[in-house]
Write a protein that holds these residues in place. Structure first.
Motif, short mmCIF file in Angstrom:
data_model
loop_
_atom_site.label_atom_id
_atom_site.label_comp_id
_atom_site.label_asym_id
_atom_site.label_seq_id
_atom_site.Cartn_x
_atom_site.Cartn_y
_atom_site.Cartn_z
N TYR A 5 55.25 44.11 1.65
CA TYR A 5 54.44 44.15 2.86
C TYR A 5 53.30 45.14 2.69
O TYR A 5 53.40 46.12 1.95
CB TYR A 5 55.27 44.48 4.10
CG TYR A 5 56.01 45.80 4.07
CD1 TYR A 5 55.45 46.95 4.59
CD2 TYR A 5 57.28 45.88 3.51
CE1 TYR A 5 56.14 48.16 4.57
CE2 TYR A 5 57.98 47.08 3.49
CZ TYR A 5 57.39 48.21 4.03
OH TYR A 5 58.07 49.40 4.00
N SER A 8 49.75 44.35 8.16
CA SER A 8 50.51 43.43 9.00
C SER A 8 50.88 42.15 8.25
O SER A 8 51.26 41.15 8.86
CB SER A 8 49.73 43.10 10.27
OG SER A 8 48.49 42.54 9.94
N GLN A 9 50.81 42.19 6.93
CA GLN A 9 51.12 41.03 6.10
C GLN A 9 52.48 41.23 5.43
O GLN A 9 52.69 42.20 4.71
CB GLN A 9 50.05 40.83 5.04
CG GLN A 9 50.13 39.55 4.28
CD GLN A 9 49.65 38.36 5.08
OE1 GLN A 9 48.87 38.49 6.00
NE2 GLN A 9 50.13 37.20 4.73
N GLN A 11 55.30 39.37 2.88
CA GLN A 11 55.50 38.31 1.89
C GLN A 11 57.01 38.17 1.68
O GLN A 11 57.68 39.14 1.31
CB GLN A 11 54.85 38.67 0.55
CG GLN A 11 53.36 38.78 0.60
CD GLN A 11 52.68 37.46 0.28
OE1 GLN A 11 53.24 36.59 -0.36
NE2 GLN A 11 51.46 37.32 0.74
N ALA A 16 53.48 34.04 2.75
CA ALA A 16 52.85 35.02 3.64
C ALA A 16 53.22 34.76 5.09
O ALA A 16 53.19 33.62 5.56
CB ALA A 16 51.33 34.96 3.49
N VAL A 17 53.58 35.85 5.79
CA VAL A 17 53.88 35.80 7.22
C VAL A 17 53.07 36.89 7.89
O VAL A 17 53.20 38.07 7.54
CB VAL A 17 55.39 36.01 7.49
CG1 VAL A 17 55.70 35.90 8.97
CG2 VAL A 17 56.24 35.05 6.67
N LYS A 18 52.21 36.53 8.84
CA LYS A 18 51.35 37.49 9.54
C LYS A 18 52.11 38.06 10.73
O LYS A 18 52.62 37.32 11.56
CB LYS A 18 50.07 36.78 10.00
CG LYS A 18 49.13 37.65 10.77
CD LYS A 18 48.34 38.53 9.86
CE LYS A 18 47.24 39.20 10.68
NZ LYS A 18 46.92 40.50 10.24
N MET A 19 52.19 39.38 10.79
CA MET A 19 52.85 40.07 11.89
C MET A 19 51.82 40.42 12.97
O MET A 19 50.64 40.59 12.67
CB MET A 19 53.49 41.38 11.39
CG MET A 19 54.53 41.22 10.32
SD MET A 19 56.04 40.49 10.93
CE MET A 19 56.03 38.95 10.05
N SER A 21 51.57 43.25 14.47
CA SER A 21 51.21 44.66 14.29
C SER A 21 51.51 45.06 12.85
O SER A 21 52.32 44.41 12.18
CB SER A 21 52.03 45.56 15.22
OG SER A 21 51.80 45.24 16.56
N PRO A 22 50.91 46.15 12.38
CA PRO A 22 51.24 46.63 11.03
C PRO A 22 52.74 46.93 10.90
O PRO A 22 53.40 47.32 11.86
CB PRO A 22 50.41 47.89 10.89
CG PRO A 22 49.25 47.66 11.79
CD PRO A 22 49.82 46.92 12.97
#
Length: 122
Positions: A5, A8-9, A11, A16-19, A21-22
């Motif tokens: 990670y 906010s990305q 893996q 890839a999964v976008k969150m 928030s960070p």
């Protein structure tokens, strides 16, 4: 399962999964990935302005994602889902124990996100 990670990305095995928030911390459990997000990372600081804190996203910031990147659960908060509380630290991964801003130490069921036990420590 391999995870990495950055910001906010997340893996998960290269996917890839976008969150929202960070990510503060992420780690694997038997059925997925536990993710603790930092919803205050965008605040100006170094001293938090109370208005900024009140305008920050509400609700839990601790989630479990499947290997496919699907949310399996969002953790309960000891003060209720609409409170200004949040988790700021994972103090144990096994058992899963997290500390909340409102001074609770909560043991979370890693299969459901439900609070098994909570202790007020202030």
């Amino acid at each position: 399962m391999n995870i990495t990670y950055n910001g906010s990305q997340l893996q998960i095995d290269g996917k890839a999964v976008k969150m929202p928030s960070p990510i503060r911390e992420a780690f694997t459990v038997r059925w997925g990935v536990i993710v603790l997000m930092d919803q205050f990372s965008g605040l100006k600081g170094p001293i938090l302005d109370i208005q900024e804190v009140r305008n920050a996203p509400k609700g839990t910031n601790l989630f479990c994602y499947s290997p496919a990147g699907i949310v399996l659960w969002k953790a309960e908060l000891p003060t209720g889902d609409n409170s200004e509380d949040y988790y700021y630290r994972v103090s144990s991964r096994s058992p899963l124990v997290v500390n909340s801003f409102s001074s609770y130490r909560c043991e979370i069921d890693p299969a459901t996100g439900k609070i098994i036990r909570q202790d007020f420590f202030k």
